[in-house]
Design a protein around this motif. Structure first.
Motif, short mmCIF file in Angstrom:
data_model
loop_
_atom_site.label_atom_id
_atom_site.label_comp_id
_atom_site.label_asym_id
_atom_site.label_seq_id
_atom_site.Cartn_x
_atom_site.Cartn_y
_atom_site.Cartn_z
N LYS A 28 0.84 -1.19 0.00
CA LYS A 28 0.00 0.00 0.00
C LYS A 28 0.88 1.25 0.00
N PRO A 29 0.51 2.26 -0.78
CA PRO A 29 1.32 3.49 -0.81
C PRO A 29 1.58 4.06 0.57
N THR A 30 0.59 3.97 1.46
CA THR A 30 0.76 4.53 2.80
C THR A 30 1.73 3.73 3.66
N ASP A 31 2.15 2.54 3.18
CA ASP A 31 3.11 1.71 3.92
C ASP A 31 4.52 1.79 3.32
N CYS A 32 4.71 2.69 2.37
CA CYS A 32 6.01 2.77 1.69
C CYS A 32 7.01 3.58 2.52
N PHE A 33 7.68 2.89 3.43
CA PHE A 33 8.75 3.45 4.25
C PHE A 33 9.90 2.45 4.25
N ALA A 34 11.11 2.92 4.08
CA ALA A 34 12.26 2.02 4.08
C ALA A 34 12.37 1.26 5.40
N HIS A 35 12.17 1.98 6.52
CA HIS A 35 12.37 1.32 7.81
C HIS A 35 11.28 0.28 8.09
N ARG A 36 10.09 0.46 7.51
CA ARG A 36 9.04 -0.55 7.72
C ARG A 36 9.35 -1.83 6.96
N LEU A 37 10.02 -1.72 5.81
CA LEU A 37 10.47 -2.93 5.12
C LEU A 37 11.47 -3.68 6.00
N LEU A 38 12.38 -2.93 6.65
CA LEU A 38 13.34 -3.57 7.55
C LEU A 38 12.61 -4.24 8.71
N GLU A 39 11.63 -3.56 9.28
CA GLU A 39 10.88 -4.13 10.41
C GLU A 39 10.14 -5.40 10.00
N THR A 40 9.61 -5.42 8.79
CA THR A 40 8.91 -6.60 8.30
C THR A 40 9.87 -7.77 8.14
N ARG A 41 11.04 -7.50 7.56
CA ARG A 41 12.03 -8.57 7.39
C ARG A 41 12.51 -9.07 8.75
N ALA A 42 12.69 -8.15 9.70
CA ALA A 42 13.16 -8.55 11.03
C ALA A 42 12.13 -9.41 11.74
N LEU A 43 10.85 -9.19 11.46
CA LEU A 43 9.79 -9.99 12.05
C LEU A 43 9.68 -11.35 11.39
N GLU A 44 9.75 -11.37 10.05
CA GLU A 44 9.51 -12.60 9.31
C GLU A 44 10.77 -13.45 9.15
N ASN A 45 11.93 -12.81 9.03
CA ASN A 45 13.18 -13.53 8.79
C ASN A 45 14.28 -13.00 9.71
N PRO A 46 14.07 -13.03 11.01
CA PRO A 46 14.98 -12.34 11.94
C PRO A 46 16.43 -12.78 11.85
N ASN A 47 16.68 -14.07 11.62
CA ASN A 47 18.04 -14.59 11.68
C ASN A 47 18.71 -14.71 10.32
N CYS A 94 20.14 -5.55 12.61
CA CYS A 94 20.11 -4.20 12.04
C CYS A 94 18.92 -3.42 12.56
N ASN A 95 17.76 -4.07 12.63
CA ASN A 95 16.56 -3.37 13.08
C ASN A 95 16.66 -2.98 14.55
N GLN A 96 17.14 -3.88 15.39
CA GLN A 96 17.26 -3.58 16.81
C GLN A 96 18.26 -2.44 17.05
N THR A 97 19.37 -2.47 16.35
CA THR A 97 20.36 -1.40 16.51
C THR A 97 19.79 -0.06 16.04
N ALA A 98 19.07 -0.07 14.92
CA ALA A 98 18.46 1.16 14.43
C ALA A 98 17.43 1.70 15.41
N ASN A 99 16.68 0.82 16.05
CA ASN A 99 15.71 1.25 17.06
C ASN A 99 16.40 1.91 18.25
N ARG A 100 17.47 1.28 18.73
CA ARG A 100 18.20 1.84 19.87
C ARG A 100 18.80 3.20 19.50
N LEU A 101 19.36 3.27 18.31
CA LEU A 101 19.94 4.53 17.84
C LEU A 101 18.86 5.60 17.71
N ALA A 102 17.70 5.23 17.18
CA ALA A 102 16.62 6.20 17.01
C ALA A 102 16.16 6.76 18.35
#
Length: 568
Positions: free
Chosen positions: A8-27, A43-51
């Motif tokens: 969906k256009p409203t879901d087009c965020f680079a970081h949300r793609l990362l969050e999806t991959r981290a949820l579905e394919n974490p390792n 990568c997602n956890q580090t980016a969250n801590r940094l944010a």
């Protein structure tokens, strides 16, 4: 894969793609850099801590953050963290210095600056005379003393909540400002929304048919849009990325074999450089599936595909225009064509009054999207340039081309005076301004002249002030003091006058046509060498240097001027 229509256009965020991959394919491995692999979850956890640490430091949605860093794991973390916050990332070409960097820093509206230590000196020099930053972070070795006001970038990695940060933001909010070549004036900062930047990567994945077993080699710097859309293409396809600081032709095939690379960008003269190496019996046995060649070198296209057992894809696009023309995986090959119209865009060839021209007639290539936010949103701080470029509801690319009866498009030339050298867009205007700073120069003209390895070389002609003399070697040294390494001219001509129209306008086309005359000095022919590190004379002696590289050298000592960069 129809990636763009699956999100969906409203879901087009680079970081949300990362969050999806981290949820579905974490390792699963997301990328490898300098021998170390990093999973989607890491990568997602580090980016969250940094944010969260950035947020606690007062950096929030809408904050503009200038970034001058070499490609690194930290750079990727920072980009994703800023995206999660809704802050605006302003990646700056690390070769910029002097007046060009001053223009970018003034224009980009950044209140925070993050840089590698080796760029401190050039930022200090370029930012003198205008309002300083609210915060400065420097990536430097642990324990390195910094001047008053600066903070260690590593402090932003301190322990914090590493769950996904939820910040209210819209898909059409500004995500990134990328400065591209100014063709009739200073460099322009293109405003990229979250949707546009993300969609660019989704289209790249579609054109190249990327899948979950693809390995994308990404050796382009993060201040280029290409490095970002390759990262996004990797995320959406669930593939892996081999992240590198830069391309090494000498070790290229070893890297391909070691990491089973399937896709890379053949920008600039890379394809020519690869084909120039001696052929081996194993060339066609590589894992390469697709080479995204921009432009597609028609003279060696067939040899590339035969020799390396791959398919070449190509596009016509830009930072502003997206990817409106392409030839993707499975498409037929039409020699010298840059492709047909993408299903997401409309493209026309128009005359000077924006009227469509007949098939086969050369005109300007203009573009508009069929869905919202599939082009850039304008130029930051340049409303007049924005209106001019997007006039009559079409984005004017500044490039000329034509279309054949079958709907294939062909790039013919640049309407404007841009020069493209080894993947870098160079403004002839900016070259001329910097050459004109030499006290012996009265007037300068910069044009493109063909390179033996594809794309362009920079040629400069100058008229001297009355009573002055100047050797080409001395003008070359001046250019190295004023310009990024990639902008320094290879060819220099000292002339009495330029060819002109009846109204005294310089006829650049005539200079280009006569560019290799006997009066033109060729630094390569004369034994002079320009590298990222500096200028070397025919005896191999260093006679000038660019900003200190961050790789393979000692880092600069702390500067006493750093405190002046940070507002009280």
């Amino acid at each position: 894969m129809d990636y763009l229509n699956q999100i969906k256009p409203t879901d087009c965020f680079a970081h949300r793609l990362l969050e999806t991959r981290a949820l579905e394919n974490p390792n699963d491995t997301f990328f490898t850099f300098e021998g170390e692999s990093y999973t989607f979850a890491q990568c997602n956890q580090t980016a969250n801590r940094l944010a969260r640490n950035l947020l606690q430091a007062g950096i929030q949605a809408g904050t503009y953050v200038a970034v001058l860093m070499e490609t690194s794991v930290e750079y990727l973390h920072l980009w994703m963290a800023l995206s999660k916050l809704g802050a605006v990332s302003v990646p700056i070409n690390t070769a910029y210095r002097g007046d060009i960097l001053t223009h970018v820093l003034k224009t980009c509206q950044a209140t925070v600056c993050v840089m590698d230590e080796c760029f401190v000196g050039i930022v200090e020099e370029a930012s003198a005379g205008f309002e300083s930053f609210a915060q400065v972070y420097v990536r430097a070795p642990e324990g390195r003393a910094l001047s008053a006001g600066a903070k260690h970038f590593e402090t932003l990695y301190s322990p914090n909540d590493d769950s996904n940060l939820v910040v209210a933001q819209r898909h059409d909010d500004t995500a990134v400002i990328i400065f591209t070549s100014g063709t009739t004036g200073p460099s322009k900062g293109v405003i990229l929304s979250h949707h546009y930047l993300t969609a660019y990567g989704l289209m790249y994945a579609e054109i190249n048919g990327l899948k979950d077993d693809d390995v994308v080699m990404n050796f382009l710097p993060f201040f280029h849009i290409a490095a970002k859309f390759m990262t996004i293409g990797t995320l959406v396809s669930r593939g892996r990325m081999l992240l590198q600081k830069r391309l090494s032709i000498s070790t290229f095939w070893q890297e391909v074999k070691a990491h089973r690379v399937t896709n890379f960008i053949g920008v600039g003269g890379i394809c020519n450089m690869l084909i120039s190496r001696p052929e081996t019996a194993d060339d066609s046995k590589t894992t390469i599936r697709t080479i995204y060649a921009v432009p597609d070198p028609a003279d060696i296209h067939a040899e590339l595909e035969r020799r390396f057992g791959c398919q070449i894809t190509t596009v016509f696009g830009s930072t502003e225009a997206g990817l409106p023309l392409f030839r993707g995986v499975g498409d037929a090959y039409r020699p010298k064509s840059c492709g047909r119209v993408s299903p997401y865009y409309e493209v026309q060839i128009v005359d000077a009054d924006d009227n469509p021209v007949p098939v086969g007639t050369t005109g300007e290539i203009v573009v508009r999207p069929k869905r919202p936010f599939l082009t850039g949103s304008g130029y930051i701080g340049m409303p007049e340039r924005t209106i001019t470029a997007w006039r009559n509801l079409w984005l004017h690319t500044g490039d000329s081309g034509h279309m054949d009866e079958d709907g294939w498009f062909y790039f013919d030339d640049r309407v404007s005076d841009s020069i493209r050298r080894r993947g870098e867009n160079i403004s002839s205007f900016e070259v001329e301004v910097l050459v004109n700073k030499h006290p012996a120069v009265s007037e300068a003209v910069a044009v493109a002249t063909p390179s033996e390895i594809g794309e362009d070389e920079v040629l400069v002609q100058v008229i001297l002030r009355e009573g002055h003399t100047l050797r080409p070697e001395d003008l070359l040294k001046h250019c190295c003091e004023q310009m990024p390494y990639f902008m320094v001219p290879r060819f220099i001509g000292i002339v009495n006058d330029f060819p002109r129209t009846a109204t005294a306008k310089v006829e650049k086309y005539r200079i280009r046509a006569a560019s290799r005359s006997a009066q033109i000095w060729d630094r390569e022919e004369q034994g002079w060498k320009v590298t990222r590190e500096g200028l070397f004379d025919p005896q191999g002696q260093a006679v000038g240097s660019f900003s200190a590289p961050c790789h393979g050298s000692a880092l600069a000592a702390p500067s006493q001027k750093m405190a002046e960069l940070v507002r009280d």
